[in-house]
Design a protein around this motif. Structure first.
Motif, PDB file in Angstrom:
ATOM      1  N   ALA A   1       0.838  -1.197   0.000  1.00  0.00           N
ATOM      2  CA  ALA A   1       0.000   0.000   0.000  1.00  0.00           C
ATOM      3  C   ALA A   1       0.876   1.250   0.000  1.00  0.00           C
ATOM      4  O   ALA A   1       2.001   1.239   0.517  1.00  0.00           O
ATOM      5  CB  ALA A   1      -0.918   0.003   1.216  1.00  0.00           C
ATOM      6  N   THR A   2       0.370   2.336  -0.585  1.00  0.00           N
ATOM      7  CA  THR A   2       1.163   3.555  -0.745  1.00  0.00           C
ATOM      8  C   THR A   2       0.489   4.770  -0.124  1.00  0.00           C
ATOM      9  O   THR A   2      -0.739   4.897  -0.143  1.00  0.00           O
ATOM     10  CB  THR A   2       1.429   3.842  -2.229  1.00  0.00           C
ATOM     11  N   VAL A   3       1.347   5.659   0.385  1.00  0.00           N
ATOM     12  CA  VAL A   3       0.902   6.950   0.903  1.00  0.00           C
ATOM     13  C   VAL A   3       1.662   8.045   0.169  1.00  0.00           C
ATOM     14  O   VAL A   3       2.896   8.029   0.144  1.00  0.00           O
ATOM     15  CB  VAL A   3       1.172   7.091   2.415  1.00  0.00           C
ATOM     16  N   ALA A   4       0.942   8.957  -0.444  1.00  0.00           N
ATOM     17  CA  ALA A   4       1.570  10.116  -1.085  1.00  0.00           C
ATOM     18  C   ALA A   4       1.465  11.304  -0.142  1.00  0.00           C
ATOM     19  O   ALA A   4       0.383  11.601   0.369  1.00  0.00           O
ATOM     20  CB  ALA A   4       0.879  10.440  -2.407  1.00  0.00           C
ATOM     21  N   VAL A   5       2.598  11.969   0.098  1.00  0.00           N
ATOM     22  CA  VAL A   5       2.547  13.253   0.795  1.00  0.00           C
ATOM     23  C   VAL A   5       2.729  14.340  -0.255  1.00  0.00           C
ATOM     24  O   VAL A   5       3.387  14.125  -1.276  1.00  0.00           O
ATOM     25  CB  VAL A   5       3.624  13.365   1.896  1.00  0.00           C
ATOM     26  N   HIS A   6       2.128  15.493  -0.007  1.00  0.00           N
ATOM     27  CA  HIS A   6       2.192  16.539  -1.030  1.00  0.00           C
ATOM     28  C   HIS A   6       1.969  17.920  -0.428  1.00  0.00           C
ATOM     29  O   HIS A   6       1.364  18.066   0.644  1.00  0.00           O
ATOM     30  CB  HIS A   6       1.144  16.280  -2.120  1.00  0.00           C
ATOM     31  N   SER A   7       2.474  18.910  -1.126  1.00  0.00           N
ATOM     32  CA  SER A   7       2.208  20.293  -0.763  1.00  0.00           C
ATOM     33  C   SER A   7       0.874  20.705  -1.373  1.00  0.00           C
ATOM     34  O   SER A   7       0.306  19.990  -2.214  1.00  0.00           O
ATOM     35  CB  SER A   7       3.322  21.199  -1.300  1.00  0.00           C
TER      36      SER A   7
ATOM     37  N   ALA B   1       4.521  12.874  11.063  1.00  0.00           N
ATOM     38  CA  ALA B   1       3.107  12.848  11.461  1.00  0.00           C
ATOM     39  C   ALA B   1       2.274  12.088  10.434  1.00  0.00           C
ATOM     40  O   ALA B   1       1.369  11.322  10.802  1.00  0.00           O
ATOM     41  CB  ALA B   1       2.577  14.274  11.612  1.00  0.00           C
ATOM     42  N   ALA B   2       2.602  12.272   9.154  1.00  0.00           N
ATOM     43  CA  ALA B   2       1.875  11.564   8.096  1.00  0.00           C
ATOM     44  C   ALA B   2       2.094  10.058   8.212  1.00  0.00           C
ATOM     45  O   ALA B   2       1.172   9.264   7.966  1.00  0.00           O
ATOM     46  CB  ALA B   2       2.323  12.061   6.724  1.00  0.00           C
ATOM     47  N   CYS B   3       3.316   9.649   8.576  1.00  0.00           N
ATOM     48  CA  CYS B   3       3.598   8.218   8.789  1.00  0.00           C
ATOM     49  C   CYS B   3       2.734   7.674   9.921  1.00  0.00           C
ATOM     50  O   CYS B   3       2.147   6.577   9.809  1.00  0.00           O
ATOM     51  CB  CYS B   3       5.067   8.006   9.139  1.00  0.00           C
ATOM     52  N   GLU B   4       2.651   8.425  11.008  1.00  0.00           N
ATOM     53  CA  GLU B   4       1.912   7.955  12.178  1.00  0.00           C
ATOM     54  C   GLU B   4       0.406   7.932  11.917  1.00  0.00           C
ATOM     55  O   GLU B   4      -0.292   7.007  12.337  1.00  0.00           O
ATOM     56  CB  GLU B   4       2.248   8.839  13.376  1.00  0.00           C
ATOM     57  N   ILE B   5      -0.098   8.930  11.179  1.00  0.00           N
ATOM     58  CA  ILE B   5      -1.526   8.990  10.869  1.00  0.00           C
ATOM     59  C   ILE B   5      -1.955   7.820   9.990  1.00  0.00           C
ATOM     60  O   ILE B   5      -3.022   7.222  10.191  1.00  0.00           O
ATOM     61  CB  ILE B   5      -1.861  10.324  10.158  1.00  0.00           C
TER      62      ILE B   5
ATOM     63  N   ALA C   1      -2.140   7.165  -5.524  1.00  0.00           N
ATOM     64  CA  ALA C   1      -1.774   6.520  -4.259  1.00  0.00           C
ATOM     65  C   ALA C   1      -3.007   6.021  -3.515  1.00  0.00           C
ATOM     66  O   ALA C   1      -4.123   6.521  -3.708  1.00  0.00           O
ATOM     67  CB  ALA C   1      -0.992   7.497  -3.384  1.00  0.00           C
ATOM     68  N   ASP C   2      -2.804   5.033  -2.651  1.00  0.00           N
ATOM     69  CA  ASP C   2      -3.919   4.512  -1.845  1.00  0.00           C
ATOM     70  C   ASP C   2      -4.405   5.550  -0.839  1.00  0.00           C
ATOM     71  O   ASP C   2      -5.601   5.631  -0.539  1.00  0.00           O
ATOM     72  CB  ASP C   2      -3.474   3.250  -1.109  1.00  0.00           C
ATOM     73  N   GLU C   3      -3.476   6.336  -0.312  1.00  0.00           N
ATOM     74  CA  GLU C   3      -3.810   7.421   0.618  1.00  0.00           C
ATOM     75  C   GLU C   3      -2.931   8.611   0.307  1.00  0.00           C
ATOM     76  O   GLU C   3      -1.828   8.462  -0.229  1.00  0.00           O
ATOM     77  CB  GLU C   3      -3.555   7.002   2.072  1.00  0.00           C
ATOM     78  N   SER C   4      -3.390   9.806   0.653  1.00  0.00           N
ATOM     79  CA  SER C   4      -2.559  11.002   0.486  1.00  0.00           C
ATOM     80  C   SER C   4      -2.721  11.919   1.685  1.00  0.00           C
ATOM     81  O   SER C   4      -3.793  11.963   2.294  1.00  0.00           O
ATOM     82  CB  SER C   4      -2.915  11.747  -0.806  1.00  0.00           C
ATOM     83  N   VAL C   5      -1.658  12.626   2.009  1.00  0.00           N
ATOM     84  CA  VAL C   5      -1.662  13.552   3.143  1.00  0.00           C
ATOM     85  C   VAL C   5      -1.011  14.854   2.701  1.00  0.00           C
ATOM     86  O   VAL C   5       0.130  14.845   2.203  1.00  0.00           O
ATOM     87  CB  VAL C   5      -0.882  12.979   4.351  1.00  0.00           C
TER      88      VAL C   5
ATOM     89  N   ALA D   1       0.494  22.863  -3.534  1.00  0.00           N
ATOM     90  CA  ALA D   1       0.717  23.086  -4.966  1.00  0.00           C
ATOM     91  C   ALA D   1       0.592  21.804  -5.768  1.00  0.00           C
ATOM     92  O   ALA D   1       0.433  21.845  -6.993  1.00  0.00           O
ATOM     93  CB  ALA D   1       2.101  23.702  -5.191  1.00  0.00           C
ATOM     94  N   ASP D   2       0.679  20.655  -5.087  1.00  0.00           N
ATOM     95  CA  ASP D   2       0.657  19.366  -5.776  1.00  0.00           C
ATOM     96  C   ASP D   2      -0.621  18.574  -5.528  1.00  0.00           C
ATOM     97  O   ASP D   2      -0.646  17.343  -5.658  1.00  0.00           O
ATOM     98  CB  ASP D   2       1.870  18.530  -5.346  1.00  0.00           C
ATOM     99  N   ASN D   3      -1.714  19.278  -5.211  1.00  0.00           N
ATOM    100  CA  ASN D   3      -2.980  18.590  -4.941  1.00  0.00           C
ATOM    101  C   ASN D   3      -3.411  17.692  -6.097  1.00  0.00           C
ATOM    102  O   ASN D   3      -4.004  16.631  -5.888  1.00  0.00           O
ATOM    103  CB  ASN D   3      -4.101  19.609  -4.672  1.00  0.00           C
ATOM    104  N   SER D   4      -3.133  18.133  -7.335  1.00  0.00           N
ATOM    105  CA  SER D   4      -3.602  17.392  -8.512  1.00  0.00           C
ATOM    106  C   SER D   4      -2.502  16.564  -9.172  1.00  0.00           C
ATOM    107  O   SER D   4      -2.656  16.120 -10.306  1.00  0.00           O
ATOM    108  CB  SER D   4      -4.196  18.371  -9.536  1.00  0.00           C
ATOM    109  N   ALA D   5      -1.377  16.367  -8.472  1.00  0.00           N
ATOM    110  CA  ALA D   5      -0.269  15.596  -9.038  1.00  0.00           C
ATOM    111  C   ALA D   5      -0.681  14.143  -9.262  1.00  0.00           C
ATOM    112  O   ALA D   5      -1.501  13.585  -8.526  1.00  0.00           O
ATOM    113  CB  ALA D   5       0.943  15.665  -8.112  1.00  0.00           C
ATOM    114  N   MET D   6      -0.092  13.526 -10.276  1.00  0.00           N
ATOM    115  CA  MET D   6      -0.478  12.166 -10.645  1.00  0.00           C
ATOM    116  C   MET D   6      -0.240  11.159  -9.531  1.00  0.00           C
ATOM    117  O   MET D   6      -1.062  10.273  -9.286  1.00  0.00           O
ATOM    118  CB  MET D   6       0.289  11.752 -11.910  1.00  0.00           C
ATOM    119  N   HIS D   7       0.895  11.280  -8.817  1.00  0.00           N
ATOM    120  CA  HIS D   7       1.150  10.298  -7.761  1.00  0.00           C
ATOM    121  C   HIS D   7       0.156  10.435  -6.613  1.00  0.00           C
ATOM    122  O   HIS D   7      -0.185   9.456  -5.953  1.00  0.00           O
ATOM    123  CB  HIS D   7       2.595  10.406  -7.246  1.00  0.00           C
ATOM    124  N   VAL D   8      -0.345  11.638  -6.396  1.00  0.00           N
ATOM    125  CA  VAL D   8      -1.357  11.871  -5.359  1.00  0.00           C
ATOM    126  C   VAL D   8      -2.665  11.210  -5.767  1.00  0.00           C
ATOM    127  O   VAL D   8      -3.362  10.587  -4.955  1.00  0.00           O
ATOM    128  CB  VAL D   8      -1.543  13.379  -5.113  1.00  0.00           C
TER     129      VAL D   8
END
Length: 450
Positions: free
Chosen positions: A27-33, A68-72, A45-49, A35-42
């Motif tokens: 499973a994957t988690v994408a973190v993003h700023s 924090a994103a890892c823990e969430i 991904a199974d989850e995004s933060v 500015a990258d709300n619409s990025a392809m990896h976001v």
């Protein structure tokens, strides 16, 4: 094997890691700023933060937010990609303290190889050939003059904590030395918060050749051949290929054996790249990158090995998937880094992509996170994609590359595609007759027009 991997990066490399994870059933988690709300990896991904606003320091370099994103999300491992936190020893230490696996080398090895002076000392100890130069940081101008006279002009002053060409100056004579030292120190202090510099012999017409290595952290290590990265602008790689047009199998096996043995002795874990300058049949160590490289796909193309998959396997404690005897090289591969830049001035060109068509066909791969309608933000590196082409021979590879470049369309912004269309038709490039200074001379000679 890991259950969930957080990808602490963006752009094409984040998408590349995501794909490898999916193929491994992770499973994957994408973190993003923001500015990258619409990025392809976001989007994939199974989850995004969302971890912060656009500036990197507030998002992709924000260690507390990533933790924090890892823990969430319950991520049990982090893949840092390249750039950002990929060579940050403190980040690796913090993850370890929270029982989260850093998919990369140990913090100790990151520290050693991140300090250019210590890296050189380590290379010497491990039997890797190095460029003649100072044994450590140069603190006095008088000491610099003595070292420069000893190794002979021209000399190169380099930032000890540097990279990307910053804090790097050439002194061609004793009269140039004081100014070059002062400028290099100022640039190094500004860019890295450390104004330490050292001196090396400046090679006039070297190739930039690097060797891909992998270690399991338990004393086993292999090499996956070399890449030629000599086509550079302002010390930034533009075009990479494997194998190098100037190395034969004997030279490849010899230098590959040297670095693999060195990584074995070091107990190195994960992917690494040993970078050399190569001139007159001699290799000279310049640095080691303790991470995945932008140009890793050309190695994948000629070995058939998924390097990201291998990184994840090693970090999970599964060891290397093959031995040196099982490594097989086949064909030739070239990668072009496609940047959102004006092909004449190289000024960044962010904006919305109005039309996008990627090339295809046998032996053609595009690693990119862009799509039609996507807006490239102005806050990050201008790399938007990589075109990787493979052929049975270098000549076939060049012909296929020319065809693929003709098919590649990115409208709405400026890109460096026209530069590569010029390069692939150039007689020097076709003959493999170039060094690390060739591209800048070419651009200067054409008035900057690609």
């Amino acid at each position: 094997m890991f259950k969930k991997v957080l990808i602490a990066n963006r752009g094409e490399i984040a998408l590349r890691v995501l794909r490898a994870c999916k193929e491994l059933g992770i499973a994957t988690v994408a973190v993003h700023s923001t500015a990258d709300n619409s990025a392809m990896h976001v989007r994939l991904a199974d989850e995004s933060v969302c971890i912060g606003p656009p500036p990197s320091r507030d998002s992709y370099l924000n260690i507390p937010q990533i933790l924090a994103a890892c823990e969430i999300t319950g991520a049990d491992a982090v893949h840092p990609g390249y750039g950002f936190l990929s060579e940050n020893a403190r980040f690796a230490d913090i993850l370890d303290a929270h029982n989260i696996t850093f998919i990369g080398p140990t913090a100790e090895h990151i520290r050693v190889m991140g300090d250019k002076i210590e890296a050189k000392r380590t290379a010497i100890r491990l039997g890797i050939p190095v460029v003649p130069g100072s044994a450590g940081a140069i603190t006095e101008d008088g000491e610099a003059a003595r070292v420069a006279a000893e190794i002979g002009y021209p000399v190169l002053i380099k930032a000890a904590a540097g990279g990307g060409g910053r804090g790097m100056k050439v002194a061609r004579s004793e009269g140039d030395l004081a100014t070059a030292l002062a400028t290099a120190r100022a640039e190094a202090g500004s860019a890295f918060g450390d104004d330490s510099v050292y001196i090396e012999k400046y090679l006039e017409k070297p190739r930039h050749i690097e060797v891909q290595v992998f270690g399991d952290g338990a004393g086993n290590a292999i090499h996956l051949g070399e890449r030629d990265c000599s086509l550079q602008r302002r010390h930034q790689k533009v075009w990479e290929e494997a194998h190098s047009p100037v190395l034969d199998a004997a030279a490849r096996d010899k230098i590959g054996g040297v670095v693999a043995n060195a990584m074995q002795a070091l107990g190195y874990r994960g992917a690494g790249t040993i970078e050399f300058l190569y001139e007159n049949g001699e290799f000279y160590f310049i640095e080691m990158n303790t991470r995945l490289q932008v140009e890793h796909p050309v190695t994948e193309a000629i070995t058939g090995l998924d390097l990201v998959n291998e990184q994840i396997r090693v970090a999970a404690g599964d060891g290397l998937s093959l031995t040196q005897d099982q490594v097989r090289f086949q064909g030739h591969a070239i990668e072009c880094r496609i940047n959102a830049e004006d092909p004449r001035t190289f000024a960044p060109s962010p904006g919305q992509i109005s039309y996008y068509h990627a090339p295809g066909g046998l032996g053609v791969r595009v690693d990119s996170g862009i799509y039609q309608g996507y807006s490239i933000p102005p806050f990050y590196d201008s790399l938007i994609g990589k075109l990787i082409v493979t052929g049975r021979t270098r000549a076939e590879c060049l012909m296929r590359l020319g065809r693929a470049l003709d098919e590649f369309v990115v409208d709405g912004i400026s890109t460096t595609l026209p530069l590569f269309r010029d390069l692939v038709a150039n007689p020097d490039i076709q003959a493999g007759n170039y060094d690390i200074h060739w591209l800048e001379k070419y651009l200067a000679g054409s008035g900057g027009h690609a």
